[in-house]
Design a protein around this motif. Structure first.
Motif, PDB file in Angstrom:
ATOM      1  N   GLU A  87      41.569 -20.523 -42.331  1.00  0.00           N
ATOM      2  CA  GLU A  87      42.101 -20.761 -40.812  1.00  0.00           C
ATOM      3  C   GLU A  87      43.019 -19.469 -40.433  1.00  0.00           C
ATOM      4  O   GLU A  87      43.014 -19.012 -39.244  1.00  0.00           O
TER       5      GLU A  87
ATOM      6  N   ARG B  18      31.357 -29.873 -37.326  1.00  0.00           N
ATOM      7  CA  ARG B  18      32.661 -29.561 -36.758  1.00  0.00           C
ATOM      8  C   ARG B  18      33.443 -31.137 -36.638  1.00  0.00           C
ATOM      9  O   ARG B  18      34.662 -30.947 -36.374  1.00  0.00           O
TER      10      ARG B  18
ATOM     11  N   GLY C 274      37.051 -32.397 -39.966  1.00  0.00           N
ATOM     12  CA  GLY C 274      37.995 -31.291 -40.523  1.00  0.00           C
ATOM     13  C   GLY C 274      38.951 -31.629 -41.221  1.00  0.00           C
ATOM     14  O   GLY C 274      40.036 -31.996 -41.012  1.00  0.00           O
TER      15      GLY C 274
ATOM     16  N   LYS D 264      41.855 -30.591 -43.890  1.00  0.00           N
ATOM     17  CA  LYS D 264      42.551 -29.186 -44.219  1.00  0.00           C
ATOM     18  C   LYS D 264      42.898 -29.240 -45.654  1.00  0.00           C
ATOM     19  O   LYS D 264      43.333 -30.301 -46.258  1.00  0.00           O
TER      20      LYS D 264
ATOM     21  N   THR E 235      39.808 -24.846 -43.685  1.00  0.00           N
ATOM     22  CA  THR E 235      39.253 -26.280 -43.019  1.00  0.00           C
ATOM     23  C   THR E 235      37.791 -26.592 -43.594  1.00  0.00           C
ATOM     24  O   THR E 235      37.000 -25.577 -43.876  1.00  0.00           O
TER      25      THR E 235
ATOM     26  N   GLY F 233      34.414 -28.948 -43.785  1.00  0.00           N
ATOM     27  CA  GLY F 233      33.416 -29.860 -42.897  1.00  0.00           C
ATOM     28  C   GLY F 233      32.237 -30.079 -43.661  1.00  0.00           C
ATOM     29  O   GLY F 233      31.733 -29.333 -44.607  1.00  0.00           O
TER      30      GLY F 233
END
Lengths: 284, 369
Positions: free
Chosen positions: B288, B302, B305, B307, B354, B356
């Motif tokens: 990030e 996407r 997501g 974190k 992040t 995905g």
């Protein structure tokens, strides 16, 4: 650690000393005596001679030796036939009770074999336990004649020597991997062919060891033939015993004794060589 | 064809196998996969005839085998420790089965030599098993079994005693052999790689029960429960709750504090707690706050997501594993491949990232205790 090695040395040293003093030295005296002459006042008279050995080269001695070998061979065969199933049952018994069964095999050793042989007389004589039982059961009309027959001698030899057959067979059977027998069955062998093609070859060292352990002592067990068979069969053991204790001919007895030991030693060497060869015979 | 119908096996009242039903097709390579004590070897021994079912039956070519001893079954076994006859030569070992079948001598010689050629042991016929290496003994064990042309070959952890390289090689050779001979192979193993590399179908077992039967790909990509998912390969298990149904087989869910889209063929109800299973290689990560331009997550991943922070990196040559801890403390293992045009790692410990995953690659299971 140092104590440990000292202890070990003492223990091993004591064993060696014991063997040397009570087995080796007397045996060397025996070998020496076999080359001496018979004395009139003393038991032996120094003087190198081979005549004691030449005495042994007589037809009587040969017949006697052949009888002894035949008797010992039959005794060994009987022990093998009785001992193999016994050892197999032992080896396949539940692990918990195997020590107990082994103990039962060995307990007779705690009593002197001479005493046990006299005990057999009580069983086998005309009014003994065996005949009484058979008479009472109505299986026989008159007592069987067991004592002073070859049958009695074989019963005595097999009874006395059976543990020497069972123990090596048991040890050999324990080393046979059960998975090999499963593999045999997987490949189409039933129980009988599995036994002949896998178990017997793999326990051959035990079979040979047990046979030797029975055959060699059976050659010399004069008192069993004496007590149970009467004095009618002369065996190598009886002959040697008579030379020492009846005729007081120590040099001849010594020579016979040494000859027998050498013969047994040769057998052991042959056995060893055969085993070494059989391990390699299949090699290209 | 081997059919197991409701097979149950008990030892002194303890169940070793519970109601196993399974059909093995002709010429199939089937693996029984599971940890030790799961009953896979017992199952093999039932087929081989070394054990009897407590309940149910084992049918070979449609015939009930109950009471048929191993020596009268058209089944041969390669034992775990080979069980070669130590007092026989390689030739005699391999010839044993044919001799027991009373085949003519010249036929035996031809068949044995053919089998030894097949396992690449020509010239070893006169040796004793003790004079062979572990790999060669393994080959003798295989030759001894296949020379009888069994309908089914049972293999009980046949490669477990070999070293890694030899094992890989033997896996290929066994597979090749099975294709050549067309014999049905049933392999017992606790090694997932081995089962996957060789089998047409894998049976995953646990505590005497079958957990899942399927092709290696089905087992790996669509495990039916957490046990299977965890037993085959590394897996990340995320906790989630279904929020909304937004289309056929499509849901939104709250996963580890983030709202994501999930695809699932199973009907799921609102507020249902679920496990979301993802293989480490299913994830992609993007840094990030790096000084260098961040790698963008591709569009297909996407939709999720998560974190987190990079904790540790494990280098594996062609790939590297990244251990990421999410904000709520859950740890996730991600396998990244090196970029085609860069051999540097895309992140370093401490980076905020992040995460995905490829849309639809997730496996959603109802929550298990």
């Amino acid at each position: 650690m140092k104590n440990n090695t000292l202890f070990r040395r003492l223990l091993i040293g004591a064993t060696w000393a014991w063997m040397a003093l009570l087995a080796l030295v007397p045996y060397l005296m025996l070998v020496g005596a076999s080359f001496f002459e018979r004395g009139t006042d003393t038991l032996v008279r120094p003087g190198l001679t081979l005549s004691n050995y030449l005495h042994l080269l007589s037809p009587t001695v040969f017949t006697m030796a052949a009888d002894s070998v035949a008797l010992a061979a039959v005794a060994a065969l009987l022990c093998l036939l009785v001992g193999y199933p016994f050892a197999a049952i032992l080896a396949h018994a539940p692990a918990r009770i195997q020590p107990l069964l082994l103990l039962l095999v060995m307990i007779p050793f705690w009593t002197n074999s001479l005493i046990r042989t006299y005990a057999l007389v009580m069983l086998l004589k005309a009014d003994g336990v065996v005949n009484s039982l058979l008479l009472h059961a109505g299986l026989i009309a008159e007592p069987l004649r067991l004592m002073y027959t070859p049958v009695a001698v074989f019963i005595g030899l097999v009874y006395t020597l059976l543990p020497f057959m069972i123990l090596p067979l048991y040890a050999a059977l324990k080393t046979v991997d059960p998975q090999l027998l499963e593999a045999g069955r997987d490949l189409g062998a039933g129980r009988v062919r599995n036994f002949l093609h896998i178990t017997v070859p793999l326990t051959m060292p035990g079979i040979i060891a047990g046979t030797m352990l029975v055959f060699l002592p059976a050659l010399g067990m004069f008192y069993i033939a004496d007590i149970l068979g009467g004095a009618r069969t002369m065996l190598v053991g009886n002959y040697i015993r008579d030379q020492f204790l009846v005729f007081r001919d120590i040099p001849t007895g010594s020579a016979a004794s040494v000859t027998m030991t050498v013969a047994m030693g040769l057998l052991l060497v042959l056995h060893h060589l055969a085993r070494r060869r059989s391990g390699k015979e299949m090699l290209p | 064809m081997v059919t197991l119908a409701g097979v149950t096996k008990q030892y002194n009242g303890h169940p070793a196998l519970v109601d196993i039903s399974l059909t093995v097709a002709d010429g199939e390579f089937l693996s029984l996969l599971g940890p030790s004590g799961c009953g896979k070897t017992t199952l093999l021994r039932l087929i081989g005839g070394f054990e009897r079912c407590t309940k149910g039956s084992v049918l070979i070519d449609g015939r009930d085998t109950d009471g048929v001893p191993p020596e009268r079954r058209a089944v041969n076994t390669v034992f775990q420790n080979y069980a070669l006859f130590p007092h026989m030569t390689v030739f005699d070992n391999v010839a044993f089965g044919l001799r027991m079948a009373n085949r003519p001598r010249d036929e035996i010689a031809a068949a044995v030599n053919g089998a030894l050629d097949l396992v690449q042991l020509h010239g070893m016929a006169a040796r004793r098993p003790a004079e062979l290496s572990g790999g060669q003994q393994q080959r003798v064990a295989i030759a001894r079994a296949i020379v009888n042309k069994p309908r089914v070959l049972l293999l009980d952890e046949p490669l477990s005693a070999l070293d890694h390289r030899l094992r890989k090689q033997m896996q290929k050779e066994l597979k090749q052999l099975q294709r050549t001979l067309g014999i049905t192979f049933i392999l017992v193993t606790h090694d997932q790689d081995e089962a996957f590399a060789m089998s047409d179908r894998v049976v995953v077992m646990q505590q005497g029960r079958i957990e899942q039967i399927g092709s290696p790909r089905e087992i790996y990509e669509e495990p039916v429960n957490l046990y299977v998912a965890r037993f085959v390969g590394d897996i990340n298990v995320l906790a989630g709750v279904i929020r909304e149904k937004i289309g056929p087989n499509l849901y939104t869910a709250l996963v580890e504090g983030v709202t994501v889209q999930l695809r699932s063929d199973r009907p799921l109800s609102l507020a249902q707690p679920v496990h979301i299973l993802l293989r480490p290689e299913d994830f992609r990560l993007a840094v990030e706050d790096a000084a260098t331009p961040a790698r963008e997550l591709p569009g297909t991943i996407r939709h999720a997501g998560l974190k987190g922070t990079v904790r540790r990196i494990f280098y594996h040559g062609a790939t590297y594993d990244v251990e990421v801890s999410l904000e709520n403390g859950t740890r996730i293992q991600v396998t990244e491949f090196f970029d085609e045009d860069s051999d540097t790692l895309s992140c370093t410990p401490g980076d905020r990232v992040t995460l995905g995953w490829h849309e639809g690659w997730e496996v959603v299971l109802p929550h298990e205790e």
